[in-house]
Design a protein around this motif. Structure first.
Motif, mmCIF file in Angstrom:
data_model
loop_
_atom_site.group_PDB
_atom_site.id
_atom_site.type_symbol
_atom_site.label_atom_id
_atom_site.label_comp_id
_atom_site.label_asym_id
_atom_site.label_seq_id
_atom_site.Cartn_x
_atom_site.Cartn_y
_atom_site.Cartn_z
ATOM 1 N N ARG A 75 0.799 -1.226 0.000
ATOM 2 C CA ARG A 75 0.000 0.000 0.000
ATOM 3 C C ARG A 75 0.828 1.270 0.000
ATOM 4 O O ARG A 75 0.405 2.288 -0.552
ATOM 5 C CB ARG A 75 -0.945 0.001 1.200
ATOM 6 C CG ARG A 75 -0.249 0.095 2.565
ATOM 7 C CD ARG A 75 -1.229 -0.233 3.689
ATOM 8 N NE ARG A 75 -0.656 -0.057 5.021
ATOM 9 C CZ ARG A 75 0.102 -0.957 5.630
ATOM 10 N NH1 ARG A 75 0.433 -2.083 5.006
ATOM 11 N NH2 ARG A 75 0.562 -0.736 6.861
ATOM 12 N N HIS A 82 -2.894 1.707 -2.073
ATOM 13 C CA HIS A 82 -3.188 2.290 -0.769
ATOM 14 C C HIS A 82 -4.695 2.481 -0.614
ATOM 15 O O HIS A 82 -5.297 2.082 0.397
ATOM 16 C CB HIS A 82 -2.456 3.630 -0.656
ATOM 17 C CG HIS A 82 -2.482 4.249 0.707
ATOM 18 N ND1 HIS A 82 -3.502 5.075 1.117
ATOM 19 C CD2 HIS A 82 -1.615 4.175 1.757
ATOM 20 C CE1 HIS A 82 -3.252 5.495 2.344
ATOM 21 N NE2 HIS A 82 -2.124 4.955 2.763
ATOM 22 N N ARG A 83 -5.321 3.060 -1.604
ATOM 23 C CA ARG A 83 -6.762 3.281 -1.572
ATOM 24 C C ARG A 83 -7.504 1.949 -1.501
ATOM 25 O O ARG A 83 -8.424 1.776 -0.694
ATOM 26 C CB ARG A 83 -7.186 4.067 -2.814
ATOM 27 C CG ARG A 83 -8.675 4.358 -2.914
ATOM 28 C CD ARG A 83 -8.937 5.253 -4.124
ATOM 29 N NE ARG A 83 -10.345 5.507 -4.279
ATOM 30 C CZ ARG A 83 -11.178 4.698 -4.940
ATOM 31 N NH1 ARG A 83 -10.717 3.583 -5.493
ATOM 32 N NH2 ARG A 83 -12.453 5.008 -5.038
ATOM 33 N N GLN A 84 -7.096 1.002 -2.332
ATOM 34 C CA GLN A 84 -7.735 -0.318 -2.342
ATOM 35 C C GLN A 84 -7.613 -0.994 -0.980
ATOM 36 O O GLN A 84 -8.592 -1.553 -0.464
ATOM 37 C CB GLN A 84 -7.079 -1.197 -3.412
ATOM 38 C CG GLN A 84 -7.619 -2.619 -3.476
ATOM 39 C CD GLN A 84 -6.847 -3.478 -4.478
ATOM 40 O OE1 GLN A 84 -6.152 -2.964 -5.350
ATOM 41 N NE2 GLN A 84 -6.966 -4.787 -4.353
ATOM 42 N N GLU A 102 -15.375 6.038 1.358
ATOM 43 C CA GLU A 102 -14.575 6.996 0.595
ATOM 44 C C GLU A 102 -14.402 8.294 1.377
ATOM 45 O O GLU A 102 -13.334 8.913 1.356
ATOM 46 C CB GLU A 102 -15.233 7.283 -0.758
ATOM 47 C CG GLU A 102 -15.251 6.114 -1.726
ATOM 48 C CD GLU A 102 -13.976 5.999 -2.535
ATOM 49 O OE1 GLU A 102 -13.007 6.729 -2.245
ATOM 50 O OE2 GLU A 102 -13.963 5.164 -3.463
ATOM 51 N N TYR A 105 -11.843 7.614 4.126
ATOM 52 C CA TYR A 105 -10.517 7.473 3.513
ATOM 53 C C TYR A 105 -9.968 8.829 3.074
ATOM 54 O O TYR A 105 -8.764 9.096 3.197
ATOM 55 C CB TYR A 105 -10.584 6.522 2.319
ATOM 56 C CG TYR A 105 -9.257 6.399 1.605
ATOM 57 C CD1 TYR A 105 -8.177 5.762 2.207
ATOM 58 C CD2 TYR A 105 -9.072 6.949 0.335
ATOM 59 C CE1 TYR A 105 -6.951 5.666 1.569
ATOM 60 C CE2 TYR A 105 -7.844 6.852 -0.311
ATOM 61 C CZ TYR A 105 -6.796 6.212 0.301
ATOM 62 O OH TYR A 105 -5.576 6.124 -0.325
#
Length: 235
Positions: A75, A82-84, A102, A105
């Protein structure tokens, strides 16, 4: 901790970011519209646990399959991974609504949402006044420089060594070598300050000394950075 009696004088300092200079601390407003999959709101206790999972420097904080584990382990080398990885952590933690995940995050990767420790500015200013160069070294997949600019200390940091920019992550020795080489200093005269014995303490492998700080709430840790510097002879 460094033994000052038989050590070379410190000529440079490398700091970790998360849990060392800044901390991601939950704000109640971030979770006002966030609910768990069972419809219950994310209260203060659950918000704190989510933040712990989102900022843990090492280890696996939820269950992963092969794909999500690859994203988690890599990540800090790729913003997309990283987002995943973190959307997976949020989903496994009960935040199943994609828009809500989202939103949370987005706070994680927003430098303005990170809180500096009370002595961050003082420690960096003190080092600058003594002409001791500083690098900030972080396993991270977004640009943290704006956090330092907002605090008014960006000019006190000579180098930012960010994993997604240099292609290495702690505890790999290459990332520490990248930091000391960017500063032009001898590792034996460099102090690494961080909150993880496993990740940050690996700087010892290239000859740096190491000072451990506790990644507790910012209000509970007023002078740990200054104390770490003082223990290495920098006052």
């Amino acid at each position: 901790m460094r033994n000052q009696s038989d050590a070379s004088p410190i000529e440079a300092v490398v700091f970790d970011f998360s849990g060392t200079l800044f901390r991601l601390e939950e704000d109640a407003s971030w979770f006002e519209t966030v609910t768990h999959s069972d419809g219950t709101p994310v209260d203060g206790h659950r918000a704190a646990e989510l933040m712990r999972r989102m900022t843990a420097p090492v280890g696996e904080v939820v269950e992963f399959d092969e794909v999500s584990r690859h994203a988690w382990r890599n990540r800090d080398l790729d913003p997309a991974l990283h987002r995943q990885a973190y959307l997976h952590v949020l989903r496994e933690s009960g935040v199943s609504d994609r828009a809500q995940a989202e939103s949370v995050y987005g706070r994680v990767i927003d430098p303005s949402c990170w809180t500096p420790y009370p002595d961050t500015a003082d420690a960096l200013a003190m080092l600058a006044s003594r002409a001791i160069p500083v690098a900030v070294l972080s396993n991270i997949a977004f640009d943290i420089r704006p956090a330092f600019d907002m605090l008014g200390v960006g000019d006190y940091v000579s180098e930012f060594v960010l994993s997604y920019e240099v292609g290495y992550i702690k505890p790999q020795p290459e990332i520490f070598l990248s930091a000391v080489r960017s500063l032009g200093v001898d590792p034996a005269r460099t102090l690494m300050v961080g909150d993880s014995e496993e990740a940050d303490g690996a700087a010892r492998a290239i000859g740096c000394s190491f000072a451990l700080v506790d990644p507790i709430a910012t209000g509970e840790r007023p002078t740990a950075l200054l104390d770490a510097l003082a223990s290495s002879g920098i006052r």
